[in-house]
Design a protein around this motif. Structure first.
Motif, PDB file in Angstrom:
ATOM      1  N   PRO A 154       0.995  -1.628   0.182  1.00  0.00           N
ATOM      2  CA  PRO A 154       0.073   0.346   0.205  1.00  0.00           C
ATOM      3  C   PRO A 154       0.821   1.278  -0.204  1.00  0.00           C
ATOM      4  N   TYR A 155       1.884   1.544   1.020  1.00  0.00           N
ATOM      5  CA  TYR A 155       2.372   2.328   0.926  1.00  0.00           C
ATOM      6  C   TYR A 155       3.743   2.847  -0.882  1.00  0.00           C
ATOM      7  N   LEU A 156       3.406   2.306  -0.937  1.00  0.00           N
ATOM      8  CA  LEU A 156       4.201   2.019  -3.180  1.00  0.00           C
ATOM      9  C   LEU A 156       2.682   2.609  -4.136  1.00  0.00           C
ATOM     10  N   GLY A 157       1.579   1.713  -2.859  1.00  0.00           N
ATOM     11  CA  GLY A 157       0.303   2.537  -3.548  1.00  0.00           C
ATOM     12  C   GLY A 157       0.307   3.830  -3.780  1.00  0.00           C
ATOM     13  N   VAL A 158       0.556   4.280  -3.216  1.00  0.00           N
ATOM     14  CA  VAL A 158       0.267   5.882  -2.612  1.00  0.00           C
ATOM     15  C   VAL A 158       0.733   6.992  -4.103  1.00  0.00           C
ATOM     16  N   LEU A 159       2.367   5.857  -4.364  1.00  0.00           N
ATOM     17  CA  LEU A 159       2.550   6.023  -5.277  1.00  0.00           C
ATOM     18  C   LEU A 159       1.436   6.371  -6.823  1.00  0.00           C
ATOM     19  N   MET A 160       1.400   5.018  -6.817  1.00  0.00           N
ATOM     20  CA  MET A 160       0.728   4.930  -8.423  1.00  0.00           C
ATOM     21  C   MET A 160      -0.436   5.426  -8.145  1.00  0.00           C
ATOM     22  N   ALA A 161      -1.299   5.489  -6.806  1.00  0.00           N
ATOM     23  CA  ALA A 161      -2.300   6.640  -6.659  1.00  0.00           C
ATOM     24  C   ALA A 161      -2.680   7.984  -7.571  1.00  0.00           C
ATOM     25  N   ALA A 162      -1.303   8.293  -7.307  1.00  0.00           N
ATOM     26  CA  ALA A 162      -1.265   9.870  -8.282  1.00  0.00           C
ATOM     27  C   ALA A 162      -0.998   9.842  -9.347  1.00  0.00           C
ATOM     28  N   VAL A 163      -0.786   8.557  -9.545  1.00  0.00           N
ATOM     29  CA  VAL A 163      -0.069   8.653 -11.137  1.00  0.00           C
ATOM     30  C   VAL A 163      -1.566   7.943 -12.040  1.00  0.00           C
ATOM     31  N   THR A 164      -2.360   7.180 -10.884  1.00  0.00           N
ATOM     32  CA  THR A 164      -3.752   6.528 -12.040  1.00  0.00           C
ATOM     33  C   THR A 164      -4.233   8.094 -11.593  1.00  0.00           C
ATOM     34  N   ALA A 165      -5.139   9.167 -10.762  1.00  0.00           N
ATOM     35  CA  ALA A 165      -5.464   9.662 -10.682  1.00  0.00           C
ATOM     36  C   ALA A 165      -5.191  10.954 -11.825  1.00  0.00           C
ATOM     37  N   ALA A 166      -4.135  11.187 -11.936  1.00  0.00           N
ATOM     38  CA  ALA A 166      -3.335  11.798 -13.444  1.00  0.00           C
ATOM     39  C   ALA A 166      -3.696  11.246 -14.393  1.00  0.00           C
ATOM     40  N   ALA A 167      -3.599  10.289 -14.572  1.00  0.00           N
ATOM     41  CA  ALA A 167      -3.720   9.740 -15.954  1.00  0.00           C
ATOM     42  C   ALA A 167      -5.074   9.811 -16.317  1.00  0.00           C
ATOM     43  N   LEU A 168      -6.272   9.038 -14.986  1.00  0.00           N
ATOM     44  CA  LEU A 168      -7.441   9.917 -15.484  1.00  0.00           C
ATOM     45  C   LEU A 168      -8.055  10.991 -15.854  1.00  0.00           C
ATOM     46  N   ALA A 169      -7.321  12.013 -15.123  1.00  0.00           N
ATOM     47  CA  ALA A 169      -7.603  13.827 -15.641  1.00  0.00           C
ATOM     48  C   ALA A 169      -7.727  14.116 -17.132  1.00  0.00           C
ATOM     49  N   LEU A 170      -6.936  13.358 -17.063  1.00  0.00           N
ATOM     50  CA  LEU A 170      -6.477  14.219 -18.873  1.00  0.00           C
ATOM     51  C   LEU A 170      -7.681  13.665 -19.715  1.00  0.00           C
ATOM     52  N   PRO A 171      -8.015  13.013 -19.473  1.00  0.00           N
ATOM     53  CA  PRO A 171      -9.226  12.606 -20.842  1.00  0.00           C
ATOM     54  C   PRO A 171     -10.832  13.423 -20.236  1.00  0.00           C
ATOM     55  N   THR A 172     -10.452  13.305 -18.403  1.00  0.00           N
ATOM     56  CA  THR A 172     -11.468  14.149 -18.272  1.00  0.00           C
ATOM     57  C   THR A 172     -11.004  15.484 -18.427  1.00  0.00           C
ATOM     58  N   SER A 173     -10.550  16.030 -18.391  1.00  0.00           N
ATOM     59  CA  SER A 173     -10.045  17.603 -18.389  1.00  0.00           C
ATOM     60  C   SER A 173     -10.300  18.048 -20.050  1.00  0.00           C
ATOM     61  N   PHE A 174     -10.763  16.767 -20.693  1.00  0.00           N
ATOM     62  CA  PHE A 174     -11.291  17.179 -22.282  1.00  0.00           C
ATOM     63  C   PHE A 174     -12.332  17.948 -22.153  1.00  0.00           C
ATOM     64  N   LEU A 175     -13.285  16.436 -21.455  1.00  0.00           N
ATOM     65  CA  LEU A 175     -14.627  16.863 -20.879  1.00  0.00           C
ATOM     66  C   LEU A 175     -14.704  18.493 -19.946  1.00  0.00           C
ATOM     67  N   ALA A 176     -14.404  18.641 -19.464  1.00  0.00           N
ATOM     68  CA  ALA A 176     -14.770  19.765 -18.040  1.00  0.00           C
ATOM     69  C   ALA A 176     -14.325  21.152 -19.048  1.00  0.00           C
ATOM     70  N   PHE A 177     -13.094  21.146 -19.464  1.00  0.00           N
ATOM     71  CA  PHE A 177     -12.547  22.305 -20.157  1.00  0.00           C
ATOM     72  C   PHE A 177     -13.341  22.655 -20.954  1.00  0.00           C
ATOM     73  N   ARG A 178     -14.859  21.618 -21.659  1.00  0.00           N
ATOM     74  CA  ARG A 178     -15.475  22.844 -22.228  1.00  0.00           C
ATOM     75  C   ARG A 178     -16.355  23.457 -21.436  1.00  0.00           C
ATOM     76  N   LEU A 179     -16.270  23.446 -20.488  1.00  0.00           N
ATOM     77  CA  LEU A 179     -17.323  24.552 -19.246  1.00  0.00           C
ATOM     78  C   LEU A 179     -16.647  25.417 -18.956  1.00  0.00           C
ATOM     79  N   ARG A 180     -16.869  26.708 -18.599  1.00  0.00           N
ATOM     80  CA  ARG A 180     -16.192  27.971 -17.567  1.00  0.00           C
ATOM     81  C   ARG A 180     -17.317  28.432 -16.426  1.00  0.00           C
ATOM     82  N   GLY A 181     -15.751  28.918 -15.687  1.00  0.00           N
ATOM     83  CA  GLY A 181     -16.539  29.720 -14.877  1.00  0.00           C
ATOM     84  C   GLY A 181     -17.383  28.472 -14.196  1.00  0.00           C
ATOM     85  N   ASP A 182     -18.870  29.212 -13.395  1.00  0.00           N
ATOM     86  CA  ASP A 182     -19.049  28.591 -12.307  1.00  0.00           C
ATOM     87  C   ASP A 182     -19.640  27.197 -13.054  1.00  0.00           C
TER      88      ASP A 182
END
Ligand SMILES: Nc1ncnc2c1ncn2[C@@H]1O[C@H](COP(=O)(O)OP(=O)(O)O)[C@@H](O)[C@H]1O
Ligand SMILES: [Mg+2]
Lengths: 287, 236, 341
Positions: C92-120
């Motif tokens: 699990p201690y190593l897993g925390v590092l992978m957690a960061a990587v996974t989150a960033a990896a999922l954030a990439l496709p997510t950003s393409f959707l989310a960035f279509r919206l602005r402000g509020d």
């Protein structure tokens, strides 16, 4: 016919979503802000009606008829006394303030009423339905849809036919120039807020008759309302109605196959629209 | 004649920048004053401040002798100060007629109403249901003037009417000015075209970097002095 | 324009002492498990988590202008990553590092959707997306469905050692997060975002790739929240979807940053400490605690928009992490209106 029934129920549900959403749509159209406490206000309205109903012997319809205008006054005052201030401190501030408001409302309700679920007792009105063939349309559901359409028609008429509505559209276009013809933006924003509070109070009361409610339900209503606005297309009230209906129908149809996926399906519809039709189903008139 | 609008020692800032400094000006009822000056001289800033859209840093603005310096724009127009902003700024989601009707919001009565504006600009009734964005530049300018007239102003301020318009169109718009003044309203106009301004106004006010460099009736000003004041070439 | 010659400086008045005090403080914090009882270090774990998520939100909103109400998506993703990897035998201690990587990896496709919206709309959109993550994860039976799961692979670790390791892990994640923010904002991305914050149109026109800079912020912020989620699950030894994906996390981040001072690296730290202390003091007050906190946040947002740290900063020019270029313009002797051509 499961599907036909689900479709009909979806339209009724969607009507309620549209009722939740039209105030959000108006406020965003005029002020470019989203009130994150929008959903929580509906729950407040439900609790107000609940308390009044248990404390007095007034009939539910009368309680509702009183609650809605009271809410519009509260909306006007909230805008003037709280939100207007934050509007002037920049784009972040309104979000922070309305988010803070949402947290305050939820936890206040929790302290006052506990986390127990309640329902607004509407007697036989809540349980009776209009039978059309195999499909049974509940009167409450029909009321929600009728109120949504009615509210949207009324708001449209207000915007297009009255001088206050005209000045509201002008302020939405260009607040500085609107001030040059005498528009007081604070008053305009107050009126938009009053409309939003009134419609969301209606939605809250209808929802509370339809199903049980508790203090934690506000955010979900905000998200559905928001999705209805985006699916329909920013800046178009008819779009908001259509968006609400689409959301309700999708949720309802998916629920036939797998009830636990119905909310997720609604969210996915929203993401699909965002990905492939970001202008929404009914894009606002290009200016 | 008595002064409708008096400006005393006015300073207006954009942040750190002092865009108007120490400005004095008087406008009589029925008078026509033109403010001229190069790009960036502070003309728009001056008019916006007089309309209440920008705060004055110091100095006073009096309307009929009453201090209105602190009044915000929407209350000043109710007292009779109207501005036709630079670039026209019609409301794009409103039709022509709706744009005009917004002027009623000032709540002032007087001789200007829809019929009077339609009489002044006779092509307008035909187009009243069109979205304002579908009009030509000159027509939009006319609507912007009509909208301001609908507030029944005591002082009408016009910021660069001719911006982006063909000379014929400009001439036609200026031809309406006498009618407007005849209704008893004073006009303060900003113009980059010096000869246009000198022809129209009975008093010219030249701005350079926010300061008055020259002022007087056009008949008493000679061409070279105006040019010098306009460009800041020599000491005026 | 001929205003006095502007002097650009980066070091605030208090930078140097900061490094010394900071180093000493860090040493003390590292040694803490040897010095104090376990309950102290274990409550500090939650303080560190608060510092991490608040710093990440500050990075997004305070510097990137992206007000998200959906960062709990990545806290949840991080927590579940650790659980899933532990099942596969990853410590699990190593897993925390992978957690960061996974989150960033999922954030990439997510950003393409989310960035279509602005402000509020961006704010509420990210909230919807967080709900989608939750609703999808509860469909995975092996991860425990709606009732959640406990973390495997921690049973053979001695409890005292585990507490110490978890504490160091949390401390490490907090230090790395704050350092990353510092490093990012001093670099080109920080400059780009400062330009955007001052004038987005001008920044875009001058060739700053605004969207890219914002996307980097979004990914980094997701990584930080992912690691925080990992720490939470290692600390609690179990995960419950409704809790880990709760919008309450966003509330915490937002309140901390607003109260501490948005747009200052010190803000989230100050805010987290205040928030944490209030939490300890008002532990028995139940929901009233959140009512109070909400009211304080509303008051601060409207009356003290620069938060506690911003107010200190404005008054005394105090800055522990000098990231913003401060332009001190000598007052011009004569008013000098610029001439536009
Ligand atoms: N919104 C603004 N913010 C900052 N500076 C401005 C702004 N508007 C105008 N200025 C500056 O103020 C000065 C006067 O501008 P303006 O009043 O528009 O001049 P004019 O109308 O005579 O062309 C110019 O130097 C201009 O750059
Ligand atoms: Mg100008």
């Amino acid at each position: 016919m499961d599907v036909v029934n689900a479709l009909a129920q979806g339209l009724l549900l969607g009507g309620l979503y549209a009722l939740f959403a039209c105030g959000l749509s108006v406020v965003f159209g005029v002020m470019r802000i989203v009130n994150l406490a929008h959903g929580d206000l509906a729950i407040v309205a439900a609790f107000c009606a609940f308390v009044t109903l248990s404390a007095t012997s007034l009939p539910l319809w009368l309680v509702a008829v009183v609650t809605v205008p009271v809410f519009s006054v509260v909306g006007y005052l909230t805008q003037r006394l709280l939100l207007q201030r934050s509007l002037q401190s920049g784009p972040l501030a309104t979000l922070l303030v309305t988010f803070g408001l949402s947290v305050v409302i939820q936890n206040l309700l929790l302290e006052l009423f506990s986390a127990d679920t309640r329902t607004l007792d509407a007697g036989s009105f809540a349980t009776s339905a209009l039978e059309v063939g195999d499909v049974s349309l509940s009167y409450v559901g029909i009321t929600g849809l009728v109120l949504a359409v009615g509210s949207i028609v009324a708001i449209q008429l207000f915007l297009s036919r009255t001088s206050s509505g005209r000045i509201m559209r002008a302020t939405s276009d260009d607040p500085q120039t609107a001030a040059l013809v005498g528009a007081d933006a604070r008053r305009v924003y107050g009126i938009a807020s009053a409309i939003a509070f009134a419609t969301v109070a209606m939605a809250g009361i209808v929802m509370a008759i339809r199903s049980s409610f508790d203090p934690s339900l506000g955010p979900a209503q905000l998200l559905f309302a928001f999705e209805a606005v985006v699916i329909g297309g920013l800046g178009s009230l008819w779009g908001t109605l259509l968006g609400g209906l689409a959301l309700g129908v999708v949720q309802s149809l998916v629920a036939v196959a797998d009830p636990s996926s119905s909310v997720l399906a609604g969210h996915l519809l929203f993401l699909l629209v965002l990905a492939f039709r970001p202008q929404g189903l009914v894009p606002a008139r290009a200016s | 004649m008595s002064a409708v609008l008096q400006v005393h020692d006015l300073d207006v800032h954009h942040g750190q920048l002092r865009a108007v400094s120490g400005l004095d000006l008087e406008l009589d009822a029925g008078g026509k004053v033109a403010v001229i000056g190069a790009n960036g001289a502070g003309k728009t800033t001056l008019l916006r401040c007089l309309a209440g859209a920008l705060p004055a840093s110091s100095g006073r603005v009096l309307l009929d002798g009453e201090d209105v310096t602190e009044l915000p724009a929407h209350r000043r127009v109710r007292r009779g100060v109207a501005l036709v902003p630079e670039g026209r700024r019609l409301f794009p989601s409103l039709t022509v007629e709706e744009n005009l009707l917004t002027g009623r919001n000032a709540g002032r009565s007087g001789s200007w109403d829809l019929a009077a504006v339609y009489e002044l600009f006779d092509w307008m009734p035909e187009r009243r249901r069109q979205p304002s964005g579908s009009l030509s530049g000159g027509q939009q300018q006319a609507v912007a003037i009509g909208r301001a007239l609908m507030t029944n102003p005591r002082v009408l301020m016009l910021d660069e009417l001719s911006l982006g318009l063909a000379p014929v169109v400009v001439r036609r718009i200026y031809e309406t000015l006498p009618r407007i003044v005849a209704e008893g309203c004073a006009v303060l106009l900003v113009e980059q075209d010096v000869s246009q301004a000198m022809a129209v106004a009975d008093h010219v006010h030249c701005l350079l970097e926010g300061r008055t460099t020259l002022a007087g009736p056009p008949s008493q000003l000679d061409r070279a002095a105006v040019e010098a004041a306009y460009f800041g070439l020599a000491e005026a | 324009m001929s205003a006095g010659v502007p002097a650009v400086s980066r070091s605030g008045r208090s930078t140097r002492p900061t490094s010394v005090v900071g180093a000493v403080l860090l040493l003390v914090l590292v040694a803490l498990p040897f010095l104090v009882y376990e309950d102290v270090t274990s409550s500090l774990v939650s303080l560190f988590v608060l510092i991490v998520i608040a710093s990440m939100w500050n990075l997004l909103a305070g510097f990137g202008g992206l007000v998200s109400v959906g960062q709990q998506a990545f806290i949840g993703v991080g927590a579940y990553t650790v659980v899933a990897l532990a099942d596969a035998g990853v410590p699990p201690y190593l897993g925390v590092l992978m957690a960061a990587v996974t989150a960033a990896a999922l954030a990439l496709p997510t950003s393409f959707l989310a960035f279509r919206l602005r402000g509020d709309y961006f704010a509420v959109g990210t909230w919807v997306i967080a709900e989608v993550y939750r609703l999808v994860l509860v469909k995975i039976d092996s991860l425990g469905g709606p009732s959640g799961r406990s973390l495997t692979g921690m049973n053979d670790v001695d409890a005292t050692m585990r507490a110490a390791f978890t504490y160091w892990l949390a401390l490490g994640v907090a230090v790395v997060s704050v350092a990353t923010c510092f490093w990012l904002l001093r670099g080109r991305i920080g400059l780009a975002l400062t330009a955007v914050r001052d004038d987005e149109v001008a920044a875009r026109a001058s060739g700053v790739d605004v969207t890219r800079a914002k996307r980097v912020m979004y990914l980094v912020s997701a990584a930080g929240c992912g690691a925080a989620g990992g720490v939470l699950v290692v600390d609690a030894l179990s995960v419950q979807p409704n809790a880990i994906f709760s919008v309450q996390w966003s509330a915490s981040m937002i309140f901390i940053v607003v109260i501490g001072g948005i747009g200052y690296l010190e803000g989230p730290i100050v805010g987290a400490i205040v928030y944490f202390l209030l939490q300890q003091v008002l532990a028995d007050a139940g929901s009233w605690y959140l009512v109070l906190l909400g009211c304080v946040a509303i008051l601060v947002a409207t009356r003290l928009p620069r938060g506690l740290w911003g107010t200190v900063h404005d008054r005394w020019g105090l800055s522990l992490f000098p990231v913003d270029y401060r332009v001190t313009r000598a007052p011009a002797a004569e008013p000098c209106p610029a001439v536009r051509t």
